[in-house]
Design an enzyme around this catalytic site. Structure first.
Site, PDB file in Angstrom:
ATOM      1  N   HIS A  95      -0.960   4.488  -0.594  1.00  0.00           N
ATOM      2  CA  HIS A  95      -1.926   5.455  -0.065  1.00  0.00           C
ATOM      3  C   HIS A  95      -1.512   6.907  -0.291  1.00  0.00           C
ATOM      4  O   HIS A  95      -1.437   7.713   0.640  1.00  0.00           O
ATOM      5  CB  HIS A  95      -2.174   5.208   1.421  1.00  0.00           C
ATOM      6  CG  HIS A  95      -3.158   4.102   1.680  1.00  0.00           C
ATOM      7  ND1 HIS A  95      -4.445   4.128   1.198  1.00  0.00           N
ATOM      8  CD2 HIS A  95      -3.027   2.939   2.373  1.00  0.00           C
ATOM      9  CE1 HIS A  95      -5.075   3.038   1.588  1.00  0.00           C
ATOM     10  NE2 HIS A  95      -4.241   2.286   2.284  1.00  0.00           N
TER      11      HIS A  95
ATOM     12  N   ASN B  72      -8.692  -2.425  -2.255  1.00  0.00           N
ATOM     13  CA  ASN B  72     -10.054  -2.062  -1.868  1.00  0.00           C
ATOM     14  C   ASN B  72     -10.315  -0.568  -1.989  1.00  0.00           C
ATOM     15  O   ASN B  72     -11.470  -0.135  -2.033  1.00  0.00           O
ATOM     16  CB  ASN B  72     -10.362  -2.536  -0.443  1.00  0.00           C
ATOM     17  CG  ASN B  72      -9.440  -1.940   0.593  1.00  0.00           C
ATOM     18  OD1 ASN B  72      -8.224  -2.108   0.522  1.00  0.00           O
ATOM     19  ND2 ASN B  72      -9.992  -1.248   1.561  1.00  0.00           N
ATOM     20  N   HIS B  73      -9.261   0.254  -2.065  1.00  0.00           N
ATOM     21  CA  HIS B  73      -9.464   1.702  -2.230  1.00  0.00           C
ATOM     22  C   HIS B  73      -9.548   2.109  -3.698  1.00  0.00           C
ATOM     23  O   HIS B  73      -9.897   3.267  -3.980  1.00  0.00           O
ATOM     24  CB  HIS B  73      -8.357   2.479  -1.514  1.00  0.00           C
ATOM     25  CG  HIS B  73      -8.600   2.634  -0.056  1.00  0.00           C
ATOM     26  ND1 HIS B  73      -9.163   3.761   0.510  1.00  0.00           N
ATOM     27  CD2 HIS B  73      -8.397   1.771   0.969  1.00  0.00           C
ATOM     28  CE1 HIS B  73      -9.269   3.600   1.810  1.00  0.00           C
ATOM     29  NE2 HIS B  73      -8.817   2.394   2.119  1.00  0.00           N
TER      30      HIS B  73
ATOM     31  N   ASP C  13      -5.972   7.555  -1.618  1.00  0.00           N
ATOM     32  CA  ASP C  13      -6.669   7.850  -0.360  1.00  0.00           C
ATOM     33  C   ASP C  13      -5.709   7.961   0.822  1.00  0.00           C
ATOM     34  O   ASP C  13      -4.667   7.315   0.872  1.00  0.00           O
ATOM     35  CB  ASP C  13      -7.735   6.797  -0.038  1.00  0.00           C
ATOM     36  CG  ASP C  13      -8.950   6.884  -0.949  1.00  0.00           C
ATOM     37  OD1 ASP C  13      -9.140   7.937  -1.564  1.00  0.00           O
ATOM     38  OD2 ASP C  13      -9.694   5.895  -1.049  1.00  0.00           O
ATOM     39  N   ARG C  14      -6.127   8.791   1.768  1.00  0.00           N
ATOM     40  CA  ARG C  14      -5.420   8.980   3.043  1.00  0.00           C
ATOM     41  C   ARG C  14      -4.025   9.563   2.879  1.00  0.00           C
ATOM     42  O   ARG C  14      -3.252   9.589   3.821  1.00  0.00           O
ATOM     43  CB  ARG C  14      -5.353   7.657   3.814  1.00  0.00           C
ATOM     44  CG  ARG C  14      -6.719   7.130   4.222  1.00  0.00           C
ATOM     45  CD  ARG C  14      -6.617   5.785   4.888  1.00  0.00           C
ATOM     46  NE  ARG C  14      -7.938   5.345   5.362  1.00  0.00           N
ATOM     47  CZ  ARG C  14      -8.222   4.106   5.720  1.00  0.00           C
ATOM     48  NH1 ARG C  14      -7.283   3.179   5.670  1.00  0.00           N
ATOM     49  NH2 ARG C  14      -9.423   3.787   6.129  1.00  0.00           N
TER      50      ARG C  14
ATOM     51  N   ASP D 276      -4.208  -0.247  -3.379  1.00  0.00           N
ATOM     52  CA  ASP D 276      -4.301   0.871  -2.427  1.00  0.00           C
ATOM     53  C   ASP D 276      -3.267   1.946  -2.763  1.00  0.00           C
ATOM     54  O   ASP D 276      -2.432   2.326  -1.947  1.00  0.00           O
ATOM     55  CB  ASP D 276      -4.159   0.384  -0.988  1.00  0.00           C
ATOM     56  CG  ASP D 276      -5.476  -0.131  -0.433  1.00  0.00           C
ATOM     57  OD1 ASP D 276      -6.414  -0.337  -1.222  1.00  0.00           O
ATOM     58  OD2 ASP D 276      -5.573  -0.324   0.795  1.00  0.00           O
TER      59      ASP D 276
ATOM     60  N   HIS E 242      -2.758  -4.410   2.278  1.00  0.00           N
ATOM     61  CA  HIS E 242      -4.037  -4.165   2.950  1.00  0.00           C
ATOM     62  C   HIS E 242      -3.933  -3.768   4.419  1.00  0.00           C
ATOM     63  O   HIS E 242      -4.876  -3.217   4.962  1.00  0.00           O
ATOM     64  CB  HIS E 242      -4.915  -5.415   2.802  1.00  0.00           C
ATOM     65  CG  HIS E 242      -6.367  -5.210   3.052  1.00  0.00           C
ATOM     66  ND1 HIS E 242      -7.054  -4.092   2.633  1.00  0.00           N
ATOM     67  CD2 HIS E 242      -7.291  -5.999   3.669  1.00  0.00           C
ATOM     68  CE1 HIS E 242      -8.332  -4.207   2.975  1.00  0.00           C
ATOM     69  NE2 HIS E 242      -8.486  -5.347   3.604  1.00  0.00           N
TER      70      HIS E 242
ATOM     71  N   HIS F 188      -4.432  -8.565  -3.071  1.00  0.00           N
ATOM     72  CA  HIS F 188      -4.393  -7.388  -2.192  1.00  0.00           C
ATOM     73  C   HIS F 188      -4.777  -7.734  -0.757  1.00  0.00           C
ATOM     74  O   HIS F 188      -4.050  -7.405   0.185  1.00  0.00           O
ATOM     75  CB  HIS F 188      -5.314  -6.280  -2.690  1.00  0.00           C
ATOM     76  CG  HIS F 188      -5.328  -5.092  -1.754  1.00  0.00           C
ATOM     77  ND1 HIS F 188      -4.244  -4.260  -1.613  1.00  0.00           N
ATOM     78  CD2 HIS F 188      -6.272  -4.632  -0.882  1.00  0.00           C
ATOM     79  CE1 HIS F 188      -4.515  -3.336  -0.711  1.00  0.00           C
ATOM     80  NE2 HIS F 188      -5.734  -3.536  -0.254  1.00  0.00           N
TER      81      HIS F 188
ATOM     82  N   ARG G  58     -13.449  -4.888   9.721  1.00  0.00           N
ATOM     83  CA  ARG G  58     -13.792  -4.125   8.518  1.00  0.00           C
ATOM     84  C   ARG G  58     -15.276  -4.240   8.166  1.00  0.00           C
ATOM     85  O   ARG G  58     -15.770  -3.444   7.369  1.00  0.00           O
ATOM     86  CB  ARG G  58     -12.948  -4.599   7.343  1.00  0.00           C
ATOM     87  CG  ARG G  58     -11.441  -4.481   7.578  1.00  0.00           C
ATOM     88  CD  ARG G  58     -10.681  -4.876   6.324  1.00  0.00           C
ATOM     89  NE  ARG G  58      -9.252  -4.994   6.554  1.00  0.00           N
ATOM     90  CZ  ARG G  58      -8.380  -3.987   6.492  1.00  0.00           C
ATOM     91  NH1 ARG G  58      -8.814  -2.775   6.209  1.00  0.00           N
ATOM     92  NH2 ARG G  58      -7.089  -4.185   6.703  1.00  0.00           N
TER      93      ARG G  58
ATOM     94  N   ASP H 131       0.826  -1.208   0.000  1.00  0.00           N
ATOM     95  CA  ASP H 131       0.000   0.000   0.000  1.00  0.00           C
ATOM     96  C   ASP H 131       0.869   1.269   0.000  1.00  0.00           C
ATOM     97  O   ASP H 131       1.777   1.413   0.818  1.00  0.00           O
ATOM     98  CB  ASP H 131      -0.899   0.034   1.230  1.00  0.00           C
ATOM     99  CG  ASP H 131      -1.811  -1.181   1.326  1.00  0.00           C
ATOM    100  OD1 ASP H 131      -1.412  -2.262   0.879  1.00  0.00           O
ATOM    101  OD2 ASP H 131      -2.923  -1.032   1.871  1.00  0.00           O
TER     102      ASP H 131
END
Length: 523
Positions: free
Chosen positions: A58, A119-120, A90-91, A87, A257, A172, A230, A56
């Site tokens: 991000h 998942n993002h 995001d964030r 991923d 993840h 992932h 989750r 990830d």
């Protein structure tokens, strides 16, 4: 796009330049076409001497730069293939730049750059966790922000779901069921995967399969159980992973993840087989944490070899004008909505936070116990657990630690006694009397609605069948119902009619979507 052209554009992006809207849209169209040529399960056996797996990112440009510097971008396509395991967005503050660089590399090295879906990479998730707002802010002076975000959504849907080498499978999240087979992934056609714009509301068996692949997590105990952290996907144990690896004649399952302190963390399945988690953003999120960043190097006859690094502070890159700025740009007066959470919590907010912690204490205890069975957890790991379990990733948990856990045990390596922390939070201790409980519940419900209003807004855009930009009670109720499906019982929104009436201050029976957002901006 030649490798030299791609590297020049990557260098420009690393130096703070940005693609103009027209160039970006052309890049996204070309990238989608390239991704659609990839199989849903990519066979990497025999392709390169070494396979690099990146976890990830991000939206962290600095960590991506670190990976490309250590791997040596000039080795791609010669003796190196890089798998980016989802991923990407995001964030983080630079999701746009990260995505542009990855797509440029994909076009330049179509076989040796592999981009897998996380998942993002989801039209709903990325609209709620920062990416859509980042695009709106960075293209605020143009009229193309919505088109750009929609084009990114098409790219997300086109991403393959897995890869396999001589000795490893790369996904992932993980394994969605006992009998999961990589053949199930390979059987998903390009057309089918491009249809799945979001995994939040699965409708078909194939949708549920993809959701499980992207959202599931390993656990130390045996078997499969619902993912209570989750609320989507499952927890799978080492026995399930071992059976999967044996069936496919593999030794390793590589996945991302989850943030892990050392950047890499392995769960043994016996006989040298393992599930290995890799997380590549150092000091997650945005330089505030203490975790290492890492990537994994795979060879056909060797165990996975991790390469790790620490976050180092440096001067921010000065932003330069955009690359090939398109003509006829129109000024846009709308400002990007802020999602920041106040660092100073007043008493009502603090009481609401107390209730949220107390109502999720069992779930928190389960994850704390897995992460720190001895009872002591680092502040960074504590913050990560709080963000995940309470599903409030935008709250600055580290800043709130002194208020939420005053007097925590700083003598044990600066760690927090999570058992003592949870003892402070019980449902009875969060209210001074039963007479105040109903009023408190109303406040909690409003705060929960506030926390999820971005997700609701996205859902409402789909539910607003009249297209008039307003939502009535039935649409609001449908949106709340859809959101509640992914929330644990303790955090479900109750009585949508009452909540609707509180927002509908003029009593018109309809809420303007913009007014809905502004209502929460001033709360």
């Amino acid at each position: 796009l030649t490798p030299n052209q791609a590297q020049r554009m990557v260098e420009d992006l690393n130096n703070g330049q940005r693609l103009d809207a027209l160039t970006l849209l052309n890049l996204l169209r070309a990238a989608k076409e390239a991704l659609c040529r990839d199989d849903t399960l990519i066979d990497l056996a025999g392709l390169s001497e070494r396979i690099i797996v990146v976890g990830d990112l991000h939206g962290c440009l600095k960590s991506l730069q670190q990976v490309l510097e250590q791997v040596d971008i000039n080795s791609i396509g010669k003796n190196t293939t890089i798998v980016f395991d989802g991923d990407f967005v995001d964030r983080g503050r630079e999701s746009l730049e990260v995505m542009c660089i990855l797509l440029l590399l994909k076009l330049a090295f179509p076989r040796h750059i592999v981009l897998l879906r996380g998942n993002h990479e989801d039209i709903l998730i990325s609209s709620a966790y920062g990416f859509q707002d980042e695009i709106a802010e960075k293209y605020a002076d143009e009229d193309d922000a919505e088109d750009i975000f929609e084009a990114f959504g098409c790219v997300f849907s086109a991403l393959p779901l897995g890869a396999v080498t001589e000795n490893a499978a790369i996904l992932h999240g993980g394994l969605p069921s006992y009998d999961f087979s990589l053949n199930d992934v390979a059987a998903i056609t390009t057309e089918d995967r491009c249809r799945i714009s979001t995994t939040i509301e699965p409708k078909t068996e194939q949708d549920f399969l993809v959701q499980g692949i992207l959202w599931s997590d390993p656990k130390s105990s045996k078997g499969i159980s619902p993912n209570t952290v989750r609320t989507v996907g499952v927890f799978f144990g080492p026995d399930v992973a071992r059976q999967f690896l044996d069936r496919h004649n593999l030794r390793y399952l590589i996945r991302g993840h989850e943030v892990v302190d050392n950047g890499v963390q392995s769960l043994s399945c016996g006989d040298g087989k393992s599930v290995t988690t890799v997380f590549s953003q150092a000091a997650y999120p945005n330089g505030s944490g203490r975790n290492l960043g890492a990537y994994i190097e795979l060879h056909a006859d060797e165990p996975p070899k991790p390469f790790q690094w620490k976050w180092t502070k440096d001067k921010p890159v000065k932003e330069n004008p955009r690359i090939r700025v398109a003509s006829s740009m129109k000024n846009k007066t709308e400002k990007s909505k802020s999602k920041s959470f106040e660092k100073e919590i007043d008493d009502p907010h603090f009481e609401i936070m107390q209730y949220l912690i107390a109502s999720q204490s069992k779930e928190l205890e389960q994850v704390f116990r897995e992460k720190a069975p001895n009872g002591n957890i680092t502040p960074e790991a504590w913050a990560a657990v709080m963000a995940i379990v309470l599903e409030l990733p935008n709250i600055p948990w580290l800043l709130l630690l002194p208020s939420l856990a005053p007097g925590h045990n700083a003598d044990v390596g600066g760690c927090l006694d999570w058992k003592a922390f949870l003892d402070k939070y019980t449902l009875t201790s969060t209210t001074n009397s039963r007479d105040r409980s109903k009023k408190r519940m109303d406040s909690v419900q409003m705060e929960l609605l506030k926390a999820h209003h971005e997700m609701l807004l996205t859902v409402f855009h789909f539910l607003d069948t009249s297209g008039n930009g307003t939502i009535d009670l039935s649409e609001f109720t449908a949106g709340v119902k859809m959101l509640n499906k992914r929330l644990p019982d303790a955090r479900k929104l109750k009585d949508p009619k009452k909540l609707f009436e509180q927002i509908d201050v003029d009593g018109s029976g309809e809420i303007d979507v913009e007014e809905f957002s502004n209502f929460f901006m001033v709360m």
